[in-house]
Design a protein around this motif. Structure first.
Motif, PDB file in Angstrom:
ATOM      1  N   SER B   8      -1.886 -12.243   6.665  1.00 40.77           N
ATOM      2  CA  SER B   8      -0.581 -11.684   7.016  1.00 40.77           C
ATOM      3  C   SER B   8      -0.016 -12.284   8.303  1.00 40.77           C
ATOM      4  O   SER B   8       0.961 -11.810   8.844  1.00 40.77           O
ATOM      5  N   ARG B 137       9.263  -2.502   4.130  1.00 37.49           N
ATOM      6  CA  ARG B 137       8.015  -1.886   3.688  1.00 37.49           C
ATOM      7  C   ARG B 137       7.059  -2.902   3.054  1.00 37.49           C
ATOM      8  O   ARG B 137       5.886  -2.631   2.861  1.00 37.49           O
ATOM      9  N   ASN B 138       7.572  -4.091   2.758  1.00 31.92           N
ATOM     10  CA  ASN B 138       6.705  -5.111   2.206  1.00 31.92           C
ATOM     11  C   ASN B 138       5.997  -5.922   3.272  1.00 31.92           C
ATOM     12  O   ASN B 138       5.395  -6.954   2.976  1.00 31.92           O
ATOM     13  N   GLY B 139       6.147  -5.499   4.521  1.00 29.32           N
ATOM     14  CA  GLY B 139       5.353  -6.130   5.573  1.00 29.32           C
ATOM     15  C   GLY B 139       6.082  -7.171   6.376  1.00 29.32           C
ATOM     16  O   GLY B 139       7.211  -7.581   6.058  1.00 29.32           O
ATOM     17  N   PHE B 140       5.400  -7.596   7.406  1.00 24.99           N
ATOM     18  CA  PHE B 140       6.019  -8.464   8.397  1.00 24.99           C
ATOM     19  C   PHE B 140       6.414  -9.820   7.840  1.00 24.99           C
ATOM     20  O   PHE B 140       7.461 -10.363   8.178  1.00 24.99           O
ATOM     21  N   ARG B 141       5.590 -10.360   6.966  1.00 23.84           N
ATOM     22  CA  ARG B 141       5.879 -11.704   6.440  1.00 23.84           C
ATOM     23  C   ARG B 141       7.207 -11.743   5.685  1.00 23.84           C
ATOM     24  O   ARG B 141       7.943 -12.730   5.753  1.00 23.84           O
ATOM     25  N   TRP B 288      11.112  -2.483  11.776  1.00 20.56           N
ATOM     26  CA  TRP B 288       9.701  -2.846  11.675  1.00 20.56           C
ATOM     27  C   TRP B 288       8.984  -2.593  13.014  1.00 20.56           C
ATOM     28  O   TRP B 288       7.908  -2.008  13.059  1.00 20.56           O
ATOM     29  N   ARG B 292       6.045   0.091  13.655  1.00 17.42           N
ATOM     30  CA  ARG B 292       4.716  -0.374  14.045  1.00 17.42           C
ATOM     31  C   ARG B 292       4.239   0.373  15.297  1.00 17.42           C
ATOM     32  O   ARG B 292       3.068   0.756  15.401  1.00 17.42           O
ATOM     33  N   GLN B 302       2.291   3.105   8.364  1.00 13.30           N
ATOM     34  CA  GLN B 302       3.546   2.451   8.724  1.00 13.30           C
ATOM     35  C   GLN B 302       4.679   2.763   7.749  1.00 13.30           C
ATOM     36  O   GLN B 302       5.809   2.982   8.144  1.00 13.30           O
ATOM     37  N   LYS B 303       4.356   2.834   6.434  1.00  9.03           N
ATOM     38  CA  LYS B 303       5.463   3.025   5.485  1.00  9.03           C
ATOM     39  C   LYS B 303       6.090   4.405   5.608  1.00  9.03           C
ATOM     40  O   LYS B 303       7.290   4.563   5.412  1.00  9.03           O
TER      41      LYS B 303
END
Lengths: 355, 362
Positions: B8, B137-141, B288, B292, B302-303
């Motif tokens: 990630s 919600r699908n993350g930092f990337r 985000w 975090r 987190q979500k």
């Protein structure tokens, strides 16, 4: 389950956002020109021009009403229109002479404030009334396109200085410059440019006639393609087409006692010479003669501006970028008696395809 | 410190896209008037000064991060203890969340004034925040991917400013340094809101492979943004006369009114619509960052934190009703951002310095 719920919310949100007012081109009337005239008692008489596009040619429809403000006027006109009037595509705004001499700024503000109106549209002062001018019928593309093209090519290739709503407002708000607008007139079935209307603040105070336009343009605009015919002897004429101009305004002396020096340099080509054939030997003579004429005419214009206490050239703005901690008020207090010295430098580059 | 898997993490050069797309937001549409108010035609110098200040602070941030082994959150706990540290982090959470909220609310106002007066604030906010939720919600990337595309796609807008060149007069910028130094510095301070965004590095730093290597990319991004702003300021100052500029709430948009194209009558509509892409990474990354932070303060995933913060943002957006409200929230976030960058970060640096000295002495 959760994913389905999210999808539903997204769907509802997307549908709701689609519920905005739409403006479909076929169901609206697009104003293409607006003319405003003085109607006494601080009222204005407005004429809106709507082009009706047909297969053969574009015809014009005008609506007229009297009201107190531009916004009110346009609202009033909605009552006469079968389709909603929208003003996103105005090409030109016309102001009648009597209104222009009383001050036009209150009637520009609306167009300035409206987000849907561009700043590239033309403004012009009409000799007579704007209503009469708009009610004529010129050209096949409709009056508004006709008028804006008339101004456009004269600005780009002839002797009208650059002008539009943005430049008008820029000069109006600037402390060191006064605006000017083209001055047009209807003559029968035609419209012609009569000159330039000069403003003090937002009121027209003076007009520049057509034969002075060339000199006005080289004073105010950097570039012109205007043609000027010079009389050398009682029977000897030469037409010179201007190719490139540059103007530089410099200052000498202290801020309290400035001397203004305007240098104009022109590069031109010979367009016509009569009645004898043009010989290269008289070129310097013509150049000197032209320089003398430029000096004389532009000095006269500047004198006139000083007497009227107007500054369409923007000498004040030039002075501001020259002096540190510049103060407009002190500058314009002495403006009338400001010593202005004009020099010119003319170079004739070629003589057409014949010699 | 929660472990972040190698999968990630992102390459250090992506910092360039993140910081630049985060910095360019709604401020660009109308910052010129505010800085010209105090610095007049010298406002472009203020932009450069603000940029230089930004470089200084960014360098400080990198230094702090290096000393803190890349964990800014843990640093707070170390320096101030569990309780006080959490309070400070909560303030930071609110700061990042409100950045998203201010950007989105200001953008909605622009749409309402320029395009759709009858657009309801909540309709647009709901649709937009759902999109942000989906991305974040699908993350930092994924957020980084959005940053990348939302910088590249609207890039063409830069060229549209070419069409105002015909009406610019660069002599208006003379004489240089005609305004006293205090007013130039004051205008540089007013630039804060427009410059804001690079402080997100404090939070996404652990997600970088070779964090310290990204420093050159961070500085490059800051430099590019500064140059872009300087260019835009110079163009604006040459395009408008001084008092005319004072009347333009969104000078950049007003400049687009001059753009003429055969197929589009009003270019600013395209510009505003495209600006949606510019603010998308702003809102996403803000959400985000704050979510975090939340996971480190409260025992929450987190979500879920994200969902709560988005709902709060949504409520806040609806609460602001008119121009004065929008102006106020912009001023507040600008002030908070200024003190966060220029007071809090140097203060943290001093504390870190003292702590490392003491540890070395022991």
């Amino acid at each position: 389950m959760k994913r389905t719920a999210l999808l539903w919310i997204a769907l509802v949100a997307a549908l709701l956002s689609g519920c905005l007012r739409k403006e479909i081109l076929d169901d609206i009337s697009i104003e293409s020109a607006i003319g405003l005239d003085d109607a006494g008692a601080s009222k204005i008489r407005g004429t809106v021009l709507i082009p009706i596009y047909k297969k053969e040619e574009t015809t014009n429809k005008t609506l007229t009403s009297v009201s107190i403000s531009v916004n009110d006027l346009l609202e009033e006109l909605q009552h006469q229109a079968s389709e909603p009037l929208v003003n996103g595509s105005i090409e030109i705004l016309l102001y009648g002479k009597r209104l222009a001499e009383k001050g036009i700024f209150p009637f520009v503000d609306h167009f300035h404030r409206d987000a849907s109106i561009g700043t590239g549209l033309y403004l012009a002062v009409v000799d007579g009334t704007a209503e009469r001018l708009l009610k004529g019928h010129y050209g096949r593309q409709g009056n508004a396109i006709y008028l804006s093209n008339l101004l456009k090519h004269n600005i780009e290739q002839r002797d009208i200085p650059k002008t539009n709503l943005h430049l008008f407002l820029k000069a109006y708000y600037a402390d060191g410059q006064d605006p000017f607008l083209p001055y047009i007139r209807r003559a029968g079935k035609n419209v012609y440019i009569q000159g330039i209307a000069l403003f003090r603040g937002d009121r027209v105070v003076d007009y520049i006639q057509r034969n002075d336009l060339f000199f006005f343009k080289i004073l105010t605009d950097a570039y012109t393609e205007g043609t000027h015919t010079l009389r050398i002897d009682h029977n000897l004429y030469i037409s010179i087409k201007n190719i490139a101009t540059s103007r530089n305004i410099s200052f000498s002396g202290s801020q309290t006692q400035p001397h203004v020096h305007i240098h104009l340099s022109l590069e031109g080509v010979v367009r016509e010479y009569k009645p004898t054939p043009f010989s290269p030997s008289i070129r310097p003579l013509i150049e000197r003669q032209f320089e003398k004429e430029i000096k004389k005419k532009t000095s006269e214009l500047i004198k006139r501006f000083q007497q009227q206490q107007i500054d369409p050239i923007g000498i004040g703005e030039w002075a501001k970028s020259h002096y540190r901690r510049f103060r407009y008020r002190d500058f314009y207090r002495r403006y009338r008696d400001l010593p202005v010295h004009v020099t010119a430098d003319v170079r004739i580059r070629d003589t057409g395809i014949i010699e | 410190m929660s472990l972040i898997t190698e999968r990630s993490k992102i390459s250090p050069f992506m910092v360039f896209y993140i910081i630049m797309s985060m910095q360019i937001g709604v401020g660009v549409l109308g910052f010129q008037r505010i800085i010209a108010q105090t610095a007049g035609h010298d406002a472009w110098i203020s932009v450069l000064v603000a940029g230089a200040g930004g470089h200084l602070i960014l360098a400080l941030m990198y230094w702090i991060l290096q000393k803190a082994n890349g964990d800014f959150i843990h640093l707070h706990h170390q320096l101030f203890g569990r309780w006080l540290g959490n309070v400070l982090l909560l303030a930071l959470t609110i700061y990042f969340a409100s950045m998203s909220f201010v950007v989105l609310r200001t953008y909605i106002e622009v749409i309402q004034v320029w395009m759709f007066p009858d657009l309801r604030t909540w309709e647009f906010a709901l649709a937009f925040l759902l999109l942000c939720l989906y991305i974040t919600r699908n993350g930092f990337r994924v957020v980084v991917g959005v940053c990348f595309f939302c910088l590249i796609i609207p890039f063409y807008l830069l060229f549209t400013f070419g069409s105002v060149l015909e009406y610019t007069n660069f002599r208006q910028l003379l004489p240089v340094l005609d305004h006293p130094l205090p007013s130039i510095l004051k205008a540089a301070k007013e630039m804060t809101l427009t410059m804001l965004g690079y402080e997100t590095i404090l939070l996404f730093y652990p997600f970088l492979k070779n964090g310290q290597q990204s420093s050159k990319w961070g500085h490059a991004a800051l430099l590019s943004t500064t140059l872009f702003y300087t260019l835009l300021t110079v163009l604006t100052l040459a395009y408008f006369s001084e008092k005319q500029l004072q009347r333009q709430v969104w000078a950049t948009l007003t400049m687009w009114k001059m753009v003429e194209m055969p197929f589009i009558e009003r270019f600013e509509y395209i510009g505003i619509a495209n600006w949606l892409l510019v603010i998308l990474p702003n809102v996403c990354l803000g959400l985000w960052c704050s979510s975090r932070l939340c996971t480190h303060i409260f025992p929450i995933q987190q979500k879920y934190a994200l969902l709560v913060i988005t709902c709060i943002c949504f409520a806040a957006i609806i609460a602001v009703q008119d121009r004065t409200g929008v102006n106020t929230i912009n001023e507040v976030i600008s002030k908070v951002g200024f003190y966060f960058l220029y007071a809090w970060i140097p203060f943290l640096a001093i504390l870190t310095y003292v702590r490392t000295k003491r540890r070395d002495a022991q």
